[in-house]
Structure formats: C-alpha cells, structure tokens
Design a protein around this motif. Sequence first.
Motif, PDB file in Angstrom:
ATOM      1  N   ASP A 174       0.870  -1.176   0.000  1.00 44.28           N
ATOM      2  CA  ASP A 174       0.000   0.000   0.000  1.00 44.28           C
ATOM      3  C   ASP A 174       0.909   1.228   0.000  1.00 44.28           C
ATOM      4  OD1 ASP A 174      -1.838   2.013   0.312  1.00 44.28           O
ATOM      5  OD2 ASP A 174      -2.762   1.178   2.119  1.00 44.28           O
ATOM      6  N   LYS A 175       1.251   1.689  -1.189  1.00 37.78           N
ATOM      7  CA  LYS A 175       2.216   2.779  -1.350  1.00 37.78           C
ATOM      8  C   LYS A 175       1.728   4.097  -0.766  1.00 37.78           C
ATOM      9  CE  LYS A 175       3.487   0.552  -5.603  1.00 37.78           C
ATOM     10  NZ  LYS A 175       2.273  -0.221  -5.523  1.00 37.78           N
ATOM     11  N   LYS A 176       0.422   4.244  -0.604  1.00 36.30           N
ATOM     12  CA  LYS A 176      -0.126   5.486  -0.056  1.00 36.30           C
ATOM     13  C   LYS A 176       0.256   5.695   1.400  1.00 36.30           C
ATOM     14  CE  LYS A 176      -4.106   4.642  -2.751  1.00 36.30           C
ATOM     15  NZ  LYS A 176      -5.412   4.088  -2.561  1.00 36.30           N
ATOM     16  N   LYS A 177       0.698   4.649   2.078  1.00 40.43           N
ATOM     17  CA  LYS A 177       1.080   4.755   3.488  1.00 40.43           C
ATOM     18  C   LYS A 177       2.446   5.418   3.674  1.00 40.43           C
ATOM     19  CE  LYS A 177      -1.484   0.868   5.382  1.00 40.43           C
ATOM     20  NZ  LYS A 177      -1.394  -0.391   6.123  1.00 40.43           N
ATOM     21  N   PHE A 178       3.182   5.609   2.570  1.00 41.29           N
ATOM     22  CA  PHE A 178       4.545   6.126   2.664  1.00 41.29           C
ATOM     23  C   PHE A 178       4.728   7.366   1.801  1.00 41.29           C
ATOM     24  CE2 PHE A 178       4.601   1.657   3.666  1.00 41.29           C
ATOM     25  CZ  PHE A 178       5.263   1.666   4.879  1.00 41.29           C
ATOM     26  N   ASP A 179       5.472   8.314   2.331  1.00 35.50           N
ATOM     27  CA  ASP A 179       5.769   9.542   1.608  1.00 35.50           C
ATOM     28  C   ASP A 179       6.876   9.332   0.585  1.00 35.50           C
ATOM     29  OD1 ASP A 179       3.979  11.332   3.141  1.00 35.50           O
ATOM     30  OD2 ASP A 179       5.296  10.768   4.799  1.00 35.50           O
ATOM     31  N   ASP A 180       7.747   8.362   0.845  1.00 33.96           N
ATOM     32  CA  ASP A 180       8.844   8.084  -0.075  1.00 33.96           C
ATOM     33  C   ASP A 180       9.253   6.625   0.084  1.00 33.96           C
ATOM     34  OD1 ASP A 180      10.659   8.657  -2.078  1.00 33.96           O
ATOM     35  OD2 ASP A 180      12.188   9.418  -0.713  1.00 33.96           O
ATOM     36  N   ILE A 181       9.596   5.990  -1.039  1.00 30.83           N
ATOM     37  CA  ILE A 181      10.054   4.605  -1.041  1.00 30.83           C
ATOM     38  C   ILE A 181      11.286   4.528  -1.937  1.00 30.83           C
ATOM     39  CG2 ILE A 181       9.480   2.198  -1.572  1.00 30.83           C
ATOM     40  CD1 ILE A 181       6.501   3.002  -1.363  1.00 30.83           C
ATOM     41  N   VAL A 182      12.332   3.858  -1.438  1.00 31.92           N
ATOM     42  CA  VAL A 182      13.536   3.620  -2.230  1.00 31.92           C
ATOM     43  C   VAL A 182      13.941   2.161  -2.086  1.00 31.92           C
ATOM     44  CG1 VAL A 182      14.383   6.001  -2.061  1.00 31.92           C
ATOM     45  CG2 VAL A 182      15.106   4.308  -0.366  1.00 31.92           C
ATOM     46  N   ILE A 183      14.798   1.731  -2.998  1.00 34.59           N
ATOM     47  CA  ILE A 183      15.298   0.354  -3.000  1.00 34.59           C
ATOM     48  C   ILE A 183      16.817   0.375  -2.896  1.00 34.59           C
ATOM     49  CG2 ILE A 183      15.505  -1.772  -4.378  1.00 34.59           C
ATOM     50  CD1 ILE A 183      12.840  -0.919  -5.761  1.00 34.59           C
ATOM     51  N   LEU A 184      17.342  -0.584  -2.134  1.00 33.20           N
ATOM     52  CA  LEU A 184      18.783  -0.832  -2.100  1.00 33.20           C
ATOM     53  C   LEU A 184      19.043  -2.187  -2.747  1.00 33.20           C
ATOM     54  CD1 LEU A 184      19.730   0.269   1.538  1.00 33.20           C
ATOM     55  CD2 LEU A 184      19.898   1.589  -0.577  1.00 33.20           C
ATOM     56  N   ASP A 185      20.064  -2.248  -3.597  1.00 32.29           N
ATOM     57  CA  ASP A 185      20.398  -3.500  -4.270  1.00 32.29           C
ATOM     58  C   ASP A 185      21.872  -3.466  -4.659  1.00 32.29           C
ATOM     59  OD1 ASP A 185      18.819  -5.927  -5.738  1.00 32.29           O
ATOM     60  OD2 ASP A 185      20.600  -5.333  -6.871  1.00 32.29           O
ATOM     61  N   PRO A 186      22.588  -4.602  -4.543  1.00 31.79           N
ATOM     62  CA  PRO A 186      24.005  -4.628  -4.909  1.00 31.79           C
ATOM     63  C   PRO A 186      24.266  -4.326  -6.387  1.00 31.79           C
ATOM     64  CG  PRO A 186      23.368  -6.687  -3.826  1.00 31.79           C
ATOM     65  CD  PRO A 186      22.136  -5.862  -3.979  1.00 31.79           C
ATOM     66  N   ALA A 187      23.248  -4.430  -7.239  1.00 28.85           N
ATOM     67  CA  ALA A 187      23.423  -4.153  -8.671  1.00 28.85           C
ATOM     68  C   ALA A 187      23.455  -2.652  -8.973  1.00 28.85           C
ATOM     69  CB  ALA A 187      22.315  -4.817  -9.483  1.00 28.85           C
ATOM     70  N   PHE A 188      23.261  -1.800  -7.962  1.00 29.00           N
ATOM     71  CA  PHE A 188      23.369  -0.353  -8.152  1.00 29.00           C
ATOM     72  C   PHE A 188      24.815  -0.033  -8.511  1.00 29.00           C
ATOM     73  CE2 PHE A 188      24.418   3.825  -6.424  1.00 29.00           C
ATOM     74  CZ  PHE A 188      23.439   4.599  -7.013  1.00 29.00           C
ATOM     75  N   PRO A 189      25.125   0.836  -9.458  1.00 32.78           N
ATOM     76  CA  PRO A 189      24.281   1.789 -10.158  1.00 32.78           C
ATOM     77  C   PRO A 189      23.694   1.280 -11.480  1.00 32.78           C
ATOM     78  CG  PRO A 189      26.536   2.317 -10.639  1.00 32.78           C
ATOM     79  CD  PRO A 189      26.543   1.116  -9.700  1.00 32.78           C
ATOM     80  N   HIS A 190      23.982   0.020 -11.843  1.00 32.04           N
ATOM     81  CA  HIS A 190      23.441  -0.504 -13.106  1.00 32.04           C
ATOM     82  C   HIS A 190      21.919  -0.663 -13.040  1.00 32.04           C
ATOM     83  CE1 HIS A 190      27.517  -1.032 -14.453  1.00 32.04           C
ATOM     84  NE2 HIS A 190      27.781  -1.743 -13.368  1.00 32.04           N
ATOM     85  N   LEU A 191      21.425  -1.103 -11.894  1.00 34.12           N
ATOM     86  CA  LEU A 191      19.980  -1.192 -11.684  1.00 34.12           C
ATOM     87  C   LEU A 191      19.519   0.151 -11.136  1.00 34.12           C
ATOM     88  CD1 LEU A 191      17.397  -2.963 -11.626  1.00 34.12           C
ATOM     89  CD2 LEU A 191      18.043  -3.636  -9.303  1.00 34.12           C
ATOM     90  N   LYS A 192      18.692   0.853 -11.900  1.00 31.48           N
ATOM     91  CA  LYS A 192      18.307   2.218 -11.534  1.00 31.48           C
ATOM     92  C   LYS A 192      16.910   2.328 -10.937  1.00 31.48           C
ATOM     93  CE  LYS A 192      21.332   4.350 -14.966  1.00 31.48           C
ATOM     94  NZ  LYS A 192      22.471   4.238 -14.119  1.00 31.48           N
ATOM     95  N   GLU A 193      16.005   1.402 -11.280  1.00 30.58           N
ATOM     96  CA  GLU A 193      14.653   1.432 -10.738  1.00 30.58           C
ATOM     97  C   GLU A 193      13.997   0.071 -10.904  1.00 30.58           C
ATOM     98  OE1 GLU A 193      11.436   1.465 -12.490  1.00 30.58           O
ATOM     99  OE2 GLU A 193      12.371   1.127 -14.412  1.00 30.58           O
ATOM    100  N   VAL A 194      12.986  -0.170 -10.059  1.00 28.33           N
ATOM    101  CA  VAL A 194      12.182  -1.392 -10.140  1.00 28.33           C
ATOM    102  C   VAL A 194      10.728  -0.956 -10.048  1.00 28.33           C
ATOM    103  CG1 VAL A 194      11.626  -3.607  -9.070  1.00 28.33           C
ATOM    104  CG2 VAL A 194      13.999  -2.782  -9.048  1.00 28.33           C
ATOM    105  N   LEU A 195       9.970  -1.211 -11.095  1.00 31.23           N
ATOM    106  CA  LEU A 195       8.554  -0.843 -11.169  1.00 31.23           C
ATOM    107  C   LEU A 195       8.323   0.615 -10.750  1.00 31.23           C
ATOM    108  CD1 LEU A 195       6.876  -4.097  -9.766  1.00 31.23           C
ATOM    109  CD2 LEU A 195       7.224  -3.436 -12.159  1.00 31.23           C
TER     110      LEU A 195
END
Length: 117
Positions: A21-42
Amino acid sequence: MKKLVLVGGGGHCKSVIDALDKKKFDDIVILDPAFPHLKEVLGIPVVGNDDYLEALYSQGYHYAFITVGSIKNTTIREQLYKKLTMYRYQLINVIDRSSILANDIQIGEGVFIGKKL
C-alpha cells in the motif's frame, strides 16, 4: 513523514511492490548490490546498496522491508535482518489487499502475505 527502504531489487521485490500500500509512505527507495546498473524497479528508484542503510536512516527512512527472496538458504535475509535491527529500522508487514486472514491472526514483523489465488 514515513519513508520506506526495500532491501533487494529482484523478483521478490516486484511481488512486494505489487502488494504494498504505497499510499502509506511519503517516499520509497530500493537498495540492491546491482546499483548503479539497476536504476529502478517498477518505478521505484534504486539509490544504492546495503552500505547506504545507515545514511538512509539518518535521512528519515525509518521503515524497511527485506525484499530479497530465499530458496533453500536464508543466510542473506538473516544478515539483512541483523543489519536493519542494528540501525533501528522498523520492519513492516506487507499484506496484499486480496488476501483473506482469520480475525484472530497474530503476525510478527517483516511478514509478506501475497495475493489470494
């Protein structure tokens, strides 16, 4: 302000994002070891790897969910749990709106309940 960190950007992350339920959060980010090649997920930005946990907490990201899947081996998830609790993150539960739960259910922290089939 409620800010959420999802830890892991693979297939399990996509399932969690779909149920979240994304409306419950003002901001959402992802951490992943593939950063910086992986820039976003959905549509959610990948902003770094696990080394960013402490910095994100100091920026007000106090909620987290482990979005690394586990098949047969939970070692990585266990290590991430220890890191998140060390930095005092509050682990949320993600329960898809389509799921049906008993009235007297008791759920711990960091639980994912996916779609009703």
